[in-house]
Design a protein around this motif. Structure first.
Motif, short mmCIF file in Angstrom:
data_model
loop_
_atom_site.label_atom_id
_atom_site.label_comp_id
_atom_site.label_asym_id
_atom_site.label_seq_id
_atom_site.Cartn_x
_atom_site.Cartn_y
_atom_site.Cartn_z
N GLU A 76 -1.36 14.16 -17.49
CA GLU A 76 -1.64 13.97 -16.08
C GLU A 76 -0.76 12.84 -15.59
OE1 GLU A 76 -5.53 11.30 -15.80
OE2 GLU A 76 -5.85 13.05 -17.14
N PHE A 77 -0.55 12.76 -14.29
CA PHE A 77 0.33 11.70 -13.78
C PHE A 77 0.05 11.45 -12.30
CE2 PHE A 77 2.53 15.68 -13.14
CZ PHE A 77 3.09 15.58 -11.88
N ASP A 78 0.50 10.28 -11.85
CA ASP A 78 0.39 9.88 -10.44
C ASP A 78 1.77 9.85 -9.82
OD1 ASP A 78 -2.35 9.56 -10.62
OD2 ASP A 78 -2.23 7.39 -10.99
N ILE A 79 1.83 10.21 -8.54
CA ILE A 79 3.04 10.06 -7.75
C ILE A 79 2.68 9.19 -6.54
CG2 ILE A 79 4.58 11.23 -6.13
CD1 ILE A 79 5.62 11.62 -8.80
N SER A 103 3.83 5.16 -9.31
CA SER A 103 3.95 6.41 -10.06
C SER A 103 3.80 6.13 -11.56
CB SER A 103 5.30 7.08 -9.80
OG SER A 103 5.40 7.50 -8.45
N THR A 104 3.41 7.13 -12.31
CA THR A 104 3.19 6.97 -13.74
C THR A 104 4.50 6.62 -14.45
OG1 THR A 104 1.32 8.47 -13.78
CG2 THR A 104 2.47 8.13 -15.86
N GLY A 105 4.44 5.57 -15.26
CA GLY A 105 5.60 5.11 -16.00
C GLY A 105 5.16 4.40 -17.26
N ALA A 119 0.82 -1.21 0.00
CA ALA A 119 0.00 0.00 0.00
C ALA A 119 0.86 1.26 0.00
CB ALA A 119 -0.92 -0.01 1.22
N THR A 120 0.45 2.24 -0.79
CA THR A 120 1.09 3.55 -0.83
C THR A 120 -0.02 4.61 -0.87
OG1 THR A 120 1.17 3.73 -3.24
CG2 THR A 120 3.04 2.66 -2.15
N GLN A 121 0.37 5.85 -0.68
CA GLN A 121 -0.52 6.96 -0.96
C GLN A 121 -0.27 7.42 -2.39
OE1 GLN A 121 -0.98 9.87 2.41
NE2 GLN A 121 0.83 8.79 3.21
N ILE A 122 -1.32 7.88 -3.05
CA ILE A 122 -1.20 8.31 -4.45
C ILE A 122 -1.68 9.74 -4.58
CG2 ILE A 122 -1.93 7.92 -6.82
CD1 ILE A 122 -0.20 5.67 -5.89
N HIS A 123 -0.83 10.57 -5.16
CA HIS A 123 -1.26 11.92 -5.53
C HIS A 123 -1.44 11.97 -7.04
CE1 HIS A 123 -1.62 16.16 -6.18
NE2 HIS A 123 -0.44 16.25 -6.79
N HIS A 124 -2.64 12.30 -7.45
CA HIS A 124 -2.92 12.43 -8.89
C HIS A 124 -2.83 13.90 -9.26
CE1 HIS A 124 -4.57 11.58 -12.83
NE2 HIS A 124 -5.40 12.61 -12.67
N CYS A 125 -1.94 14.21 -10.16
CA CYS A 125 -1.76 15.58 -10.63
C CYS A 125 -2.43 15.72 -11.99
CB CYS A 125 -0.28 15.94 -10.73
SG CYS A 125 0.02 17.67 -11.15
N ALA A 126 -3.44 16.58 -12.06
CA ALA A 126 -4.19 16.75 -13.30
C ALA A 126 -3.57 17.79 -14.21
CB ALA A 126 -5.63 17.13 -12.97
N ASN A 134 8.00 7.18 -5.24
CA ASN A 134 8.45 6.41 -6.40
C ASN A 134 8.55 7.39 -7.56
OD1 ASN A 134 6.98 4.13 -8.75
ND2 ASN A 134 9.09 4.14 -8.09
N VAL A 135 9.68 7.42 -8.26
CA VAL A 135 9.88 8.41 -9.32
C VAL A 135 8.94 8.17 -10.49
CG1 VAL A 135 12.29 8.80 -8.70
CG2 VAL A 135 11.71 7.07 -10.44
N ILE A 136 8.58 9.24 -11.22
CA ILE A 136 7.88 9.02 -12.47
C ILE A 136 8.82 8.26 -13.40
CG2 ILE A 136 6.35 11.02 -12.27
CD1 ILE A 136 8.20 12.44 -14.30
#
Length: 522
Positions: free
Chosen positions: A119-122, A191-193, A99-106, A183-185
């Motif tokens: 858009e991407f997730d971190i 993270s988005t990859g 489990a992680t926390q996810i920040h979605h950047c629009a 986690n890096v992009i």
């Protein structure tokens, strides 16, 4: 007549030579008949070598259990792919560690080489408590293949990759600081990859994912800090690729970073590490299952991925440690030598590859390692990047115009590399810039590029036994900072007496590495 028969008999008993050149002793009576029978049944030879018979081979074929295991895994993955095609899930692993926390950047993220993430997730995890002023935040950067799971959490109790460095009274003291690790992009742990879905068409990015830089990764992390309301970090901390990110954060966002810690890293990638990462990528690209990056839903390139990790592991640990740990010992000296893993060091590399080959996305390794190769905090590179980004920000610029080519691809040089005479090469090298045991003279371009950190306390650490990021590279960073006017540089170099663990020392040495970080952060 009698004399002639005697002569013939004597001749038949005289020592002679066989067709194979072997002398034959005189024989008579029954022994002569036995000798003739044996000569007739003996294999003939040509040009002094015995002729081979048809039938059983001289030696049994060598067995390859290591290849059998790879073929078995391929077959298993193929069966999983076939059974999963109906629900489109595919056989590839989830590439996650919990489990992680996810920040979605629009908001779109424009990348240094023209790519765009609409858009991407971190993915991130945190430890400790943020104070009311939000001034006690430490951003912890990861190495190439690490997730955000640097320490255990209630949601994920598994030990993290820096478990013994984070906690009350430790290097990153959770009684004092609020630690964030992402986690890096470009990665694959939330993270988005490349393995993520492109929102534009609902399909996996694969190798449609844009080329990244270390600075791109840092910009995405600061989007997360914006979301959390953190205007300035107490410190930016990282090792290996994380050490690159830590320096880049200080240069790119100098007003938003207090202290900088860079361990076993560099301020510009050098030929040896670039070469090693290139060979790792080639191992993946040459795996027929890679399919130019579009292997999702199919058998992943696990063979190439395993080899890539084995190559990487050679650079992570040191020769001195391996001498003590493995020596020339074989796994089982009572058995005949094998072409599969045989020596203890071979079994160690095999084990490292096995653990990794299905736990990290191969495409992520390609993109993230390439970002490391491109890393250069020199002033010229910063100016060129800024100009490129300004051009890409031009209103109405299309993706093709941003990349300069509709295919967005890299090409081989028009002319292949040509060897140069050694004398000619030596005359073009600046002897003062070559690595040596003393303090290297950093290039003026790098000094100018690190000038943004002249007012920041910086801790630079290196390890003498590190072959991937040799200690002279950390000396170069420290000296460049000093020449840029920074009077708050601390430089620590662990000798081989202090650590034989090479590059991986930053993961293992709680006393020396952890102690220096704790003292520096205050």
């Amino acid at each position: 007549m009698k004399s002639r028969r005697v002569t013939q008999l004597a001749s038949s008993l005289r020592p002679s030579t066989s067709l194979c050149g072997r002398p034959v002793r005189p024989v008579c009576n029954n022994a002569l008949q036995e000798h003739i029978r044996r000569q007739a049944s003996a294999p003939r030879c040509i040009h002094g070598q015995p002729a081979r018979r048809s039938g059983a081979p001289s030696n049994p074929a060598i067995k390859f259990p290591c290849l059998d295991a790879l073929e078995t895994r391929s077959a298993t993955l193929e069966k999983q792919a076939a059974s999963a095609r109906s629900d489109q899930s595919g056989p590839e692993p989830s590439y996650t560690v919990g489990a992680t926390q996810i920040h979605h950047c629009a908001e779109p993220l424009l990348l240094d080489h023209g790519g765009l993430l609409h858009e991407f997730d971190i993915a991130y995890e945190t430890w400790g408590d943020m104070n009311a002023a939000r001034s006690n935040v430490i951003l912890l950067h990861t190495g190439l293949s690490a997730s955000s799971h640097a320490h255990s959490t209630p949601e994920n109790p598994q030990p993290g990759w820096w478990e013994k460095f984070i906690g009350p009274g430790l290097a990153l003291d959770t009684n004092k600081y609020f630690i964030i690790c992402t986690n890096v992009i470009g990665g694959c742990y939330g993270s988005t990859g490349p393995s993520s879905i492109d929102p534009s068409d609902g399909k996996r990015y694969a190798t449609r994912f844009p080329i990244l830089t270390i600075q791109d990764m840092v910009r995405a992390q600061f989007r997360l800090l914006d979301h959390l309301g953190v205007s300035k970090l107490h410190a930016s901390v990282g090792s290996s690729m994380g050490g690159m990110q830590s320096l880049a954060a200080g240069v790119e966002f100098s007003s938003r970073v207090g202290r900088v810690v860079s361990i076993s890293a560099c301020a510009r990638s050098h030929p040896y590490s670039i070469a090693m990462r290139y060979v790792q990528r080639r191992a993946i690209l040459n795996d027929p299952n890679w399919n130019r990056g579009f292997y999702y839903g199919r058998v992943p390139p696990h063979v190439g991925m395993k080899l890539a990790r084995e190559i990487a592991t050679i650079t992570y640990r040191s020769g001195p440690e391996w001498e003590q740990r493995f020596g020339r010992r074989r796994a089982d000296a009572s058995k005949p030598p094998a072409l599969c893993p045989d020596f203890l060091v071979e079994t160690y590399l095999d084990h490292a590859g096995e653990k990794f080959c299905l736990t990290y996305d191969p495409n992520s390794l390609l993109y993230v390692s390439k970002a490391m190769d491109l890393f250069d905090l020199g002033r010229e590179n910063q100016i060129a990047t800024a100009a490129r980004r300004a051009e890409y920000h031009t209103p109405g610029t299309t993706p093709a115009a941003r990349t300069g080519s509709p295919a967005c691809t890299l090409t081989l040089p028009d002319k292949p590399y040509q060897e140069q005479p050694e004398s000619a090469m030596l005359t073009t090298l600046d002897a003062e810039s070559l690595p040596h045991q003393g303090v290297p003279k950093p290039p003026a371009d790098l000094v100018a590029g690190l000038a943004a950190l002249r007012d920041h306390p910086v801790l630079v650490m290196g390890v003498a036994s590190d072959i991937l990021f040799p200690a002279w590279q950390q000396r170069e960073v420290a000296e460049a900072l000093r020449q840029a006017g920074n009077k708050m540089v601390e430089h620590h170099e662990l000798s081989e007496v202090q650590s034989l663990f090479g590059h991986d020392t930053f993961l293992l040495d709680v006393e020396n590495v952890g102690g220096a970080v704790r003292d520096f952060l205050g």
